[in-house]
Scaffold this motif. Sequence first.
Motif, PDB file in Angstrom:
ATOM      1  N   GLU A 437      66.126 -39.587  50.330  1.00  0.00           N
ATOM      2  CA  GLU A 437      65.071 -40.546  50.901  1.00  0.00           C
ATOM      3  C   GLU A 437      63.881 -40.987  50.160  1.00  0.00           C
ATOM      4  O   GLU A 437      63.127 -41.889  50.673  1.00  0.00           O
ATOM      5  N   THR A 438      64.129 -40.351  49.064  1.00  0.00           N
ATOM      6  CA  THR A 438      63.940 -41.763  47.745  1.00  0.00           C
ATOM      7  C   THR A 438      63.425 -42.634  47.499  1.00  0.00           C
ATOM      8  O   THR A 438      62.738 -43.503  47.472  1.00  0.00           O
ATOM      9  N   THR A 439      64.706 -43.322  47.705  1.00  0.00           N
ATOM     10  CA  THR A 439      65.134 -44.564  47.465  1.00  0.00           C
ATOM     11  C   THR A 439      64.928 -44.738  48.845  1.00  0.00           C
ATOM     12  O   THR A 439      64.617 -46.468  48.921  1.00  0.00           O
ATOM     13  N   ASN A 440      64.873 -44.135  50.627  1.00  0.00           N
ATOM     14  CA  ASN A 440      64.367 -45.168  51.297  1.00  0.00           C
ATOM     15  C   ASN A 440      62.557 -45.324  50.917  1.00  0.00           C
ATOM     16  O   ASN A 440      62.457 -46.941  51.725  1.00  0.00           O
ATOM     17  N   GLU A 441      62.205 -44.989  50.607  1.00  0.00           N
ATOM     18  CA  GLU A 441      60.673 -44.806  50.255  1.00  0.00           C
ATOM     19  C   GLU A 441      60.588 -46.088  49.357  1.00  0.00           C
ATOM     20  O   GLU A 441      60.251 -46.986  49.644  1.00  0.00           O
ATOM     21  N   GLU A 442      61.270 -46.763  48.558  1.00  0.00           N
ATOM     22  CA  GLU A 442      61.478 -47.555  48.277  1.00  0.00           C
ATOM     23  C   GLU A 442      61.661 -48.781  48.364  1.00  0.00           C
ATOM     24  O   GLU A 442      61.330 -50.100  47.867  1.00  0.00           O
ATOM     25  N   LEU A 443      62.563 -48.181  48.746  1.00  0.00           N
ATOM     26  CA  LEU A 443      63.131 -49.799  49.835  1.00  0.00           C
ATOM     27  C   LEU A 443      62.165 -50.310  50.692  1.00  0.00           C
ATOM     28  O   LEU A 443      62.099 -51.197  51.014  1.00  0.00           O
ATOM     29  N   GLN A 444      61.533 -49.488  51.244  1.00  0.00           N
ATOM     30  CA  GLN A 444      60.855 -49.531  51.402  1.00  0.00           C
ATOM     31  C   GLN A 444      59.620 -50.110  51.807  1.00  0.00           C
ATOM     32  O   GLN A 444      58.362 -51.215  51.935  1.00  0.00           O
ATOM     33  N   SER A 445      59.024 -49.809  50.680  1.00  0.00           N
ATOM     34  CA  SER A 445      57.937 -50.178  49.340  1.00  0.00           C
ATOM     35  C   SER A 445      57.696 -51.404  49.196  1.00  0.00           C
ATOM     36  O   SER A 445      57.429 -52.361  49.103  1.00  0.00           O
ATOM     37  N   THR A 446      59.250 -51.621  49.190  1.00  0.00           N
ATOM     38  CA  THR A 446      59.893 -53.152  48.451  1.00  0.00           C
ATOM     39  C   THR A 446      59.651 -53.818  49.469  1.00  0.00           C
ATOM     40  O   THR A 446      59.115 -54.723  49.507  1.00  0.00           O
ATOM     41  N   ASN A 447      59.929 -53.292  50.770  1.00  0.00           N
ATOM     42  CA  ASN A 447      60.543 -54.824  51.674  1.00  0.00           C
ATOM     43  C   ASN A 447      58.757 -54.730  52.310  1.00  0.00           C
ATOM     44  O   ASN A 447      57.835 -55.825  52.152  1.00  0.00           O
ATOM     45  N   GLU A 448      57.414 -53.926  52.413  1.00  0.00           N
ATOM     46  CA  GLU A 448      56.753 -54.205  52.620  1.00  0.00           C
ATOM     47  C   GLU A 448      55.278 -54.801  51.589  1.00  0.00           C
ATOM     48  O   GLU A 448      55.112 -55.373  51.814  1.00  0.00           O
ATOM     49  N   GLU A 449      56.074 -54.623  49.981  1.00  0.00           N
ATOM     50  CA  GLU A 449      55.187 -55.702  48.987  1.00  0.00           C
ATOM     51  C   GLU A 449      55.567 -56.933  49.292  1.00  0.00           C
ATOM     52  O   GLU A 449      55.083 -57.924  49.563  1.00  0.00           O
ATOM     53  N   LEU A 450      57.351 -57.030  49.690  1.00  0.00           N
ATOM     54  CA  LEU A 450      57.669 -58.306  50.424  1.00  0.00           C
ATOM     55  C   LEU A 450      56.826 -59.447  50.889  1.00  0.00           C
ATOM     56  O   LEU A 450      56.421 -60.519  51.631  1.00  0.00           O
ATOM     57  N   GLU A 451      56.808 -58.534  51.908  1.00  0.00           N
ATOM     58  CA  GLU A 451      56.354 -59.192  53.560  1.00  0.00           C
ATOM     59  C   GLU A 451      54.730 -59.278  53.145  1.00  0.00           C
ATOM     60  O   GLU A 451      53.975 -60.033  53.748  1.00  0.00           O
ATOM     61  N   THR A 452      54.000 -58.515  52.837  1.00  0.00           N
ATOM     62  CA  THR A 452      52.625 -58.852  51.533  1.00  0.00           C
ATOM     63  C   THR A 452      53.126 -59.910  51.304  1.00  0.00           C
ATOM     64  O   THR A 452      51.540 -60.642  51.846  1.00  0.00           O
ATOM     65  N   THR A 453      53.527 -60.597  50.510  1.00  0.00           N
ATOM     66  CA  THR A 453      53.656 -61.026  49.610  1.00  0.00           C
ATOM     67  C   THR A 453      53.284 -62.612  50.685  1.00  0.00           C
ATOM     68  O   THR A 453      53.442 -63.770  50.441  1.00  0.00           O
ATOM     69  N   ASN A 454      54.631 -62.363  51.538  1.00  0.00           N
ATOM     70  CA  ASN A 454      55.030 -63.452  52.535  1.00  0.00           C
ATOM     71  C   ASN A 454      54.208 -63.693  53.151  1.00  0.00           C
ATOM     72  O   ASN A 454      53.269 -64.888  53.166  1.00  0.00           O
ATOM     73  N   GLU A 455      53.331 -62.392  53.632  1.00  0.00           N
ATOM     74  CA  GLU A 455      51.885 -62.452  54.362  1.00  0.00           C
ATOM     75  C   GLU A 455      50.318 -63.920  53.042  1.00  0.00           C
ATOM     76  O   GLU A 455      49.649 -64.835  53.612  1.00  0.00           O
TER      77      GLU A 455
END
Length: 491
Positions: A437-455
């Motif tokens: 779950e911790t790893t998943n949260e980190e990956l989700q957070s990273t994904n959202e950060e990348l998506e934010t950067t993309n925006e």
Amino acid sequence: MMAMSPPDDGELDTLLAYIHERRNFDFRGYKQASLSRRIYKRMQALGVEDYQRYIDVLEANPGEFAGLFDAILINVTSLMRDRDAWEHLAAEVLPDIARKDPAEPVRVWSAGCASGEEAYTLAVLLAEALGEDRFRRQVKVYATDADADALVDARHGRYSERDLVTAFGEQRVERFFERDDGLGTFRPDLRRSLIFGRHDLVQDAPISRIDLLVCRNTLMYFTAEVQRQVLASFHFGLNPGGYLFLGRSEALVSRTRLFTAVDLRRHIFRKDGSPPDPPATAQLPTRTVPRPAPPHDRLAEVVLEHSPSPLLVLDTGGVVLLANLQARRLFANGSVEVGSPLTDGPLTLRASELLPLLEQAARERRVLTVSDVGRSPVPEGPSSYDLVLFPLEGLGTVGATLVDVSRYQVLREDLERSQRELEAAYEELQSAVEELETTNEELQSTNEELETTNEELHSTNEELETMNEELQSTNEELETINNELRDRNEQ
């Protein structure tokens, strides 16, 4: 020369509290990394190096709030963005909504609508699915955003013909938009069904009785805690069976029990509206209680003697008055005899423990069970048994039977061992789940950060394209002037 990264002087919270106090915008639920990056970009444009000095700028120039909000609230959107997801929504979800009772309103909420492209996309698809007449009579599309300036553009609903045709196709544009000088405006008679208003997803109460809620690429800017809070508000606002349509980077909802996934890949969910099945009523078989045999001294004696359970009759002093065949076989070594105390046998009960129980059973006239009172004195006998005491009313004595619990004792020990092993396995599994779950949260957070950067990059790209068009226009003007000068020189 300014630093290349946002300051880490701990004053960001002070700035956010100041913004909340002065303009009622609460950005404290936004992800800190993205938020500080956007704010610092605005500070760089003004040549300000730290948050405290920027507060001074806001204090001296309240008009700067508009520029700050424009930097924080990234309004990157487009008509029919992620076409595959919208087409699936039109093909699978909107027909289900169209089957709603025509007498009831259809209420749709576009949360975080920015400059309105998402809301007008919804309006076009709904008008096509329900028909224009029913759309005008029955549909309300509530389009909300925290950015008041973006809502001004959204209310106009004017987009370039090129963007409209790319998104909807020529036929839909001709049907739902009025064209004027390269721009298209949503038809006024249909536009009345759209209601635009300012709404803060974090602070304001949700719009209720919603059939379809669309919130795409907005939750990813919030922290996980705030995302859960907003999703709970969405769940409250939706009708039972209502649909939730999220963006491709917002996956937290799939890890909650609030919604059921309709199409996980396209992030379409549903609020479960089916009533729970009523609990099944157990049908107990009718038992016929046999009538007791008529009393008979000889019959009672035979039944007592040949009972498969060891039976004893004791007085309140614990002395054995009677023992049947099974009891005598159990204590074949003579350790328990008529006229001797039961505590002289293999029972683990002492007289001080047994006598109060005998008196209690006789006095209260109820059955008492004493667990695991001993083991059989013979090798082939049961390994463990319980003692059950029951009063013999009118005789002043107490009956006792020994119940073989050897098998249950083994099962109990096996169960206890299995429980210990299960607890150990569960702890290991829980530890693994927490790590995943911790790893998943980190990956989700990273994904959202990348998506934010993309925006952000998308927003910057649009700004550069606008500048490029302006430079191109200026270049064309210069070429025209240059050609005119050349022509004059040649003359």
